[in-house]
Write an enzyme that holds these catalytic residues in place. Sequence first.
Site, PDB file in Angstrom:
ATOM      1  N   GLY A 165       3.152  43.234 114.962  1.00 45.43           N
ATOM      2  CA  GLY A 165       2.332  42.055 115.227  1.00 45.43           C
ATOM      3  C   GLY A 165       1.144  42.026 114.300  1.00 45.43           C
ATOM      4  N   GLY A 193      -3.010  40.208 113.766  1.00 47.13           N
ATOM      5  CA  GLY A 193      -4.144  39.451 114.276  1.00 47.13           C
ATOM      6  C   GLY A 193      -4.956  38.896 113.123  1.00 47.13           C
ATOM      7  N   MET A 253      -7.449  40.166 111.659  1.00 48.26           N
ATOM      8  CA  MET A 253      -7.999  41.132 110.718  1.00 48.26           C
ATOM      9  C   MET A 253      -6.986  42.181 110.267  1.00 48.26           C
ATOM     10  SD  MET A 253     -11.553  43.304 111.182  1.00 48.26           S
ATOM     11  CE  MET A 253     -10.912  44.471 112.376  1.00 48.26           C
ATOM     12  N   VAL A 313      -0.116  45.402 112.532  1.00 46.76           N
ATOM     13  CA  VAL A 313       0.303  46.654 113.160  1.00 46.76           C
ATOM     14  C   VAL A 313       1.789  46.854 112.904  1.00 46.76           C
ATOM     15  CG1 VAL A 313       0.475  47.962 115.303  1.00 46.76           C
ATOM     16  CG2 VAL A 313      -1.469  46.426 114.939  1.00 46.76           C
ATOM     17  N   ASP A 345     -14.182  42.882 124.269  1.00 43.40           N
ATOM     18  CA  ASP A 345     -13.037  41.975 124.121  1.00 43.40           C
ATOM     19  C   ASP A 345     -11.895  42.390 125.061  1.00 43.40           C
ATOM     20  OD1 ASP A 345     -11.724  39.771 123.113  1.00 43.40           O
ATOM     21  OD2 ASP A 345     -10.900  40.828 121.386  1.00 43.40           O
TER      22      ASP A 345
END
Length: 308
Positions: free
Chosen positions: A12, A14, A16, A19, A126
């Site tokens: 996956g 995001g 930044m 992974v 978060d």
Amino acid sequence: MAPDLEVERELGRGGMATVFLARDPALDRPVAVKVLRPDAATAIAEQRFLREARLLARLRHPHVLSVHQAGTADGLLYFVMDFAGGETLAARLERGPLPPAQAQTITGQLLSALDAAHRLRIIHRDIKPANIFLDGDNALLGDFGIAHAESSGDSGAPLTEAGHWLGTLAYMSPEQLAGQAATESSDLYALAMVIYEMHTGRRWRTGLIPAAADWSGVPPTAVLALSRALALAPEDRWADVAAWAVALGGRPKRPVARLIALTGVALVAALAVVFGVRGSTPVMATLVVGSFGDADPQGPAAALRTSL
């Protein structure tokens, strides 16, 4: 990264980092490799990425994703962490609320993980279902990418880009939405939102007054503890994770109170012996100890009456 790691596929990505699933051939186990994306590799992003690796290396807990190593490969920053083989809590909640027993188990695990972080003065900032990884009934708290550690003097301000929100709007506390810095109490609020969603399948709306909320689906024994964690003002919430955990899971054992009681019994017995030996008349000693249910180890723990 070969031959130390064999990268298999992307898991996956995001805003930044990306992974990847990899295998550690020496230990014959799967691991996750988080790599800072080249298009996001600003100076601030690099500092934030390395800080996440360092914080996770400090925070060793069975319900927090652990980091094993960090480095640079082909000019790309990366760190290697535990691989959570299940799904995120966010993906699980798409199918509806969790069974009560599972929600209760995961709640205890997340409270323990957050308590460990706060004891190191690490504020996550978060907490949300997408950052919680499930493997059966085992939960792992991850993604400390925007966390900061107060003990190291890291306020988070130097790593904040102008005009950028730190966190996820849907799981932010009222004070964060108002532009204030996140605190440990902000983490409590976010985790309470997640716990509410686990039980009900409904997302809590930031700014909602707990008294006006729909509590159907939440165990009656947890409503008061959860509603206090969701109070609008930080000062109205639980003082810390430990206090909240006690409210959710019952009273803890109080060895200090028991020690006070035993000491009182021993003292009265000793006085009875002394006065009994010195006096010529029979001596009666009476000890009355009150309830220790709400004992304060720092103050009077019980009513003690002696008569000799």
